[in-house]
Scaffold this motif. Structure first.
Motif, short mmCIF file in Angstrom:
data_model
loop_
_atom_site.label_atom_id
_atom_site.label_comp_id
_atom_site.label_asym_id
_atom_site.label_seq_id
_atom_site.Cartn_x
_atom_site.Cartn_y
_atom_site.Cartn_z
N SER A 39 1.00 91.28 10.43
CA SER A 39 1.48 90.45 9.33
C SER A 39 2.44 91.24 8.43
O SER A 39 3.43 90.72 7.94
CB SER A 39 0.30 89.92 8.52
OG SER A 39 -0.40 91.00 7.96
N ASN B 224 5.72 91.86 10.33
CA ASN B 224 6.54 90.65 10.34
C ASN B 224 7.29 90.46 9.03
O ASN B 224 8.44 90.04 9.01
CB ASN B 224 5.66 89.42 10.60
CG ASN B 224 5.36 89.28 12.08
OD1 ASN B 224 5.98 89.96 12.90
ND2 ASN B 224 4.41 88.42 12.40
N LYS B 225 6.60 90.79 7.94
CA LYS B 225 7.27 90.64 6.64
C LYS B 225 8.44 91.62 6.52
O LYS B 225 9.48 91.31 5.94
CB LYS B 225 6.29 90.88 5.50
CG LYS B 225 5.48 89.66 5.15
CD LYS B 225 4.79 89.89 3.82
CE LYS B 225 3.51 89.08 3.73
NZ LYS B 225 2.76 89.42 2.53
N ALA C 36 6.97 83.86 8.59
CA ALA C 36 6.19 84.92 7.94
C ALA C 36 6.31 84.88 6.43
O ALA C 36 5.47 85.42 5.73
CB ALA C 36 6.65 86.29 8.47
N GLY D 264 2.96 83.13 8.15
CA GLY D 264 2.91 83.70 9.49
C GLY D 264 1.65 83.35 10.24
O GLY D 264 1.55 83.61 11.43
N ARG D 265 0.64 82.72 9.54
CA ARG D 265 -0.59 82.35 10.23
C ARG D 265 -0.49 80.92 10.76
O ARG D 265 -0.04 80.02 10.05
CB ARG D 265 -1.79 82.46 9.28
CG ARG D 265 -2.41 83.85 9.24
CD ARG D 265 -3.54 83.91 8.23
NE ARG D 265 -3.10 83.42 6.92
CZ ARG D 265 -3.56 82.33 6.34
NH1 ARG D 265 -4.50 81.60 6.92
NH2 ARG D 265 -3.10 81.97 5.16
#
Lengths: 565, 364
Positions: free
Chosen positions: A10, A13-14, A105, A129-130
């Motif tokens: 996570s 991705n950010k 994300a 992102g989830r």
């Protein structure tokens, strides 16, 4: 001691999203590019709150199956390339497989898509992102993406955004740029329910330009069309009357992709050389086609930049294209006159000659003037205020500034003389040693031969040092280190083109200004006529070498209108 | 401060000191001259922080003191006062008054406390030299000094003193003028300094042809005492190129030319050089010396000088102005011109120990 840990996905991705998604306009750009690549015929973008509250993109492209849709939100999942080899031949706008996961994300993300082969569409809901939910839903084939609460989970990025108004302007520009380069697609941009951009699919580029940039822009432009050595340049070049204080209105595309390209901007500036006043920039719309093999777009995460395999060639062809377009120089009806189109590969590029290297890049091909369908004679009526020459041309009334006109005449004569003459080179008693940075040294090493041809004797002198043994006499007392540095700075694209010719050009301009007739010089009618004839014989009669206009014209029709006839 | 002095002597020392004062200076007090009245004399001092000049003349001092006042206006007043003697009074508040007959002037000065002090050379070792000799050395070299501020080391003349020899060198990197004098300095004294061009020009203005002068040094300053005048200057703190390396060895060819004839031929040929074509071609052959200038955009000039020349025929291009500057500053009847080939430096010599090296030009 800190230990090294692998970042959770996570966070990774950010970080990646930070490169691709800089601001709301980047989201719009990525999503619209996906729509274009999916073969859409109509693309609608809706935004609210400068794109921070909502960005929605609807298209009628090929859409995705449920499986593909789920894959598309994984990082580096793409339908556009299959292997690294494909990177050399990218025909789609996207290829990195980063856009959707990056956007997802940093926002609350929803996507509804259906391809021809699926019975039902797939709706995917995500947040930060989830993956939250995957549903089935009806939809005609195509894709819709909703991006809400952009940057809600990256407060730092959000803090650095400008006002909603500024972000909205960036979005408009992003849509306009993509629409300009894809004339066969209908684009709509709606901001909080109000239509901001509407551009139906068009046959001609000019209609597109009118739709997107306004009729005024199109009216002040001349069509550009030129090709050489596999580089094709098309578009519009603003006439010298339409200038801006920034380069904002220079739209540049490479292989239909809007990009920021210093080479092309330099080419545009080169084409306008001596035609614009200092600090002013032309408006221009330049499409460069090089073929996919001659460019590398995999340079910048947002694909804003491209690398050319032959940057000097691209710059040169753009400059040629622009200067050919502008050359006709008739004071009337700029709209009708166009540059002759030259078939690709008509001119071949040989090794640069001394003339090319030393001369300011003003194209001087005397023989070509014959093909210019331009009014070449005017009758002098009178001289006014010891400055203005009033002339009668076939198409209307022309008033000429005698000083500016004479400057232009002299400047072009000096340039011809300069090219005809030899370079006088003065040697130094003791070579001056110049130390350069590693990058500068490697550039200069490649150009030592070219520099010698234009009068600079430079020899390698140990690691990164160079011994300058002689310089052209006309650069007499300049500091050699600064001079060499400046030359290197402008030399990436070929020796001497910039710094050297720049100095010479300034001197020639200064000399022509000194020698030209001044305001208040009362001239004999025969002298006036001669000056006008010579001005019309110039390559670029419409402006003085400082870029100010030489003439002001009104057609007979305009005069008739003024008198309500 | 109160004093009386001869107008003419005051005017002449004012003239000496005011040359270095710039009319545009960021520090107002540098536009002023410092007046110092002592027993029996008045001295004037100006400085631009690099160069300073102090000059003294006799005066009837009634009350000693010091002040500074704007030099241009003061000098204007002294010049226009049509009287043999001037009486000057300065109050504690630096207000200067000149009252004479029906004229009255009052000028506001600034306190001497803020005026930069000139370096003090008292007690420093010094050596003496004939003014005329030193002036001649500076005159024959200073024109070659670089006018380009970025070439810092070359923006002054090199003054080298070794044993009983003094050498002065000026160069701008394209030509070099060198002069040596031997055996005229009794004292053993070694020095190697660069004197800024501005100080050299002031020295040339101040120096006479008769009498001796003395030169002394501080680590970064030089002082020149010429009669009642002291000129001090900051020295250029840079490395002067090794000039011995530039002086070519034995040349292949050597001709003797009449200086005036050579100079005027060059002057005429140079009329047809241009900013771009600024070289003349010197062609040596059995027919003599032919000097040609060709500017494609203007025209050409050809000058012939009779010469008994038996050497290899060749033509070498030079910047005529560099040769002319050298010839103009020589006094000899004839000069010697030496050369080897079109790519090697040319050399001008005279019967004394003067040497001028000039790099050729190349036309491509």
């Amino acid at each position: 001691m800190q230990t090294i840990t692998v970042l959770p996905e996570s966070v990774a991705n950010k970080i990646a999203a930070g490169e691709v998604i800089e601001r709301p306009a980047s989201v719009v750009k990525e999503l619209v590019e996906n729509s274009i690549d999916s073969g859409a015929k109509t693309i609608t973008v809706e935004i609210e709150g400068g794109g921070l509250s909502l960005i929605a993109v609807y298209d009628d492209g090929c859409g995705m199956s449920r499986g593909d849709a789920l894959l598309s939100i994984e990082r580096h999942a793409t339908s556009k390339i299959r292997s690294a080899n494909d990177l050399g031949d990218i025909v789609t706008l996207g290829f990195r497989g980063e856009a959707l996961p990056s956007i997802a994300a940093v926002s609350r993300f929803e996507m509804l898509t259906r391809d021809e082969g699926s019975l039902a569409g797939t709706r995917i809901k995500m947040a930060g992102g989830r993956l939250l939910d995957v549903l089935e839903e009806a939809r005609p084939s195509g894709t819709t993406v909703w991006v809400r609460s952009l940057f809600y989970n990256t407060p730092v990025r959000k803090k650095f955004l400008r006002s909603a108004r500024t972000e909205r302007n960036h979005i408009i520009r992003a849509v306009v740029l993509l629409a300009l380069s894809h004339g066969n697609i209908t684009f709509r941009l709606v901001d909080s329910g109000k239509e901001v951009v509407y551009s139906p699919a068009r046959e001609s580029l000019r209609d597109r330009v009118v739709d997107l940039l306004g009729a005024d822009f199109a009216d002040h432009c001349l069509p550009v069309r030129h090709a050489r050595d596999g580089v094709i340049v098309e578009g519009y070049a603003g006439n010298t009357g339409a200038t801006r204080s920034t380069r904002r209105d220079q739209y540049v595309f490479v292989n239909s992709r809007p990009v920021a390209s210093p080479e092309i901007l330099r080419g545009i500036a080169g084409g306008y050389r001596t035609l614009l006043p200092g600090g002013r920039h032309a408006v221009a719309l330049v499409f460069v086609e090089t073929g996919t093999a001659a460019t590398d777009v995999n340079v910048h995460p947002a694909k804003r930049e491209v690398r050319f395999s032959k940057p000097a060639l691209v710059e040169g062809v753009v400059a040629e294209a622009i200067s050919r377009t502008l050359r006709p120089g008739t004071p009337f009806g700029t709209r009708e006159s166009g540059a002759p189109y030259e078939a690709p590969a008509a001119v071949t590029e040989g090794p640069p000659t001394k003339e090319e290297l030393t001369a300011p890049p003003v194209p001087a091909v005397a023989g070509e003037q014959a093909e210019m369908p331009v009014e070449r004679s005017m009758r002098v009526v009178a001289q006014m205020k010891g400055l203005y020459i009033v002339c009668e041309a076939e198409e209307g009334l022309v008033i000429i500034d005698q000083h500016a006109a004479h400057e232009r005449v002299l400047y072009e004569r000096y340039v011809r003389d300069y090219r005809a003459g030899a370079v006088h080179v003065q040697s130094f008693l003791i070579p001056q040693v110049v130390e350069l940075g590693p990058e500068e040294s490697s550039i200069i090493s490649r150009h030592i031969g070219g520099l010698a041809a234009i009068g600079y004797d430079i020899k390698p002198f140990g690691d990164r040092s160079f011994a300058v043994g002689a310089v052209p006499a006309h650069v007499s007392d300049a500091d050699v280190t600064t001079l060499v540095r400046d030359m290197v700075a402008g030399m990436e694209e070929g020796p001497g083109r910039h710094a050297v010719s720049g100095t010479v050009e300034e001197r020639l301009i200064a000399a022509s200004c000194r020698s030209a007739v001044k305001r208040g010089d009362v001239l004999e009618p025969a002298h006036l006529q001669k000056l006008v004839d010579e001005l019309l014989g110039c390559e670029r009669p419409s402006s003085c070498p400082h870029g100010r206009p030489t003439m002001w014209a009104r057609s007979w029709d305009e005069l008739d209108n003024s008198f309500k006839r | 401060m109160k004093l009386k002095c001869e107008r003419e002597s005051l005017q002449s020392i004012l003239h000496r000191v005011q040359g270095i004062v710039s009319s545009r200076t960021a520090i107002p007090i540098l536009a002023n001259v410092m007046l110092e009245a002592r027993e029996g004399e008045i001295s004037l001092t100006t400085t631009d922080l690099d160069v300073g000049i102090r000059c003294t003349c006799g005066a009837e001092v009634e009350e000693a003191g010091a002040t500074t006042i704007p030099v241009r206006r003061f000098s204007g007043i002294v010049k226009e006062l049509n009287l043999p003697e001037i009486t000057i009074k300065v109050s504690e508040e630096n207000v200067l008054e000149i009252r004479h007959g029906r004229s009255y002037f009052k000028m506001l000065g600034l306190s001497v406390d803020d005026f930069p002090k000139l370096p003090d050379f008292s007690g420093k070792e010094s050596f003496d030299v004939e003014q005329g000799v030193f002036k001649d050395m500076l005159r024959k070299t200073s024109y070659a000094v670089s006018q380009d501020e970025t070439r810092y080391a070359l923006s002054g003349v090199l003054l080298e003193i070794k044993e009983d020899m003094i050498v002065v060198v000026g160069t701008d990197g394209r030509r070099l003028a060198l002069i040596e004098k031997q055996g005229e300095f009794a004292r053993e004294f070694k020095k190697n300094v660069i004197i800024p061009g501005k100080a050299v020009n002031e020295l040339l203005r101040i120096m006479g042809d008769e009498g001796t002068m003395s030169i002394s040094f501080l680590p970064n300053q030089a002082g020149f005492r010429i009669g009642a005048t002291l000129l001090t200057t900051r020295l250029i703190d840079a490395h002067f190129p090794n000039y011995t390396q530039v002086v070519p060895g034995e040349a292949k060819e050597k001709v003797v030319l009449n200086r005036e004839e050579f100079l005027s031929a060059l002057r005429r040929a140079a009329l047809l050089t241009s900013e771009r074509s600024n070289s003349v071609k010197m062609q040596f052959s059995k027919r003599g010396l032919e000097i040609t200038a060709v500017s494609p955009e203007i025209g050409e000039a050809k000058e012939e000088i009779d010469l008994a020349y038996e050497g290899t025929e060749m033509s070498i291009a030079f910047n005529p102005y560099y040769i002319m500057e050298c010839l103009r500053n020589l006094d000899d009847e004839d000069i010697i011109f030496e050369f080897t080939d079109p790519a090697s430096p040319g050399v001008i010599k005279n019967e004394q120990s003067f040497l001028y090296v000039i790099m050729p030009m190349r036309v491509t």
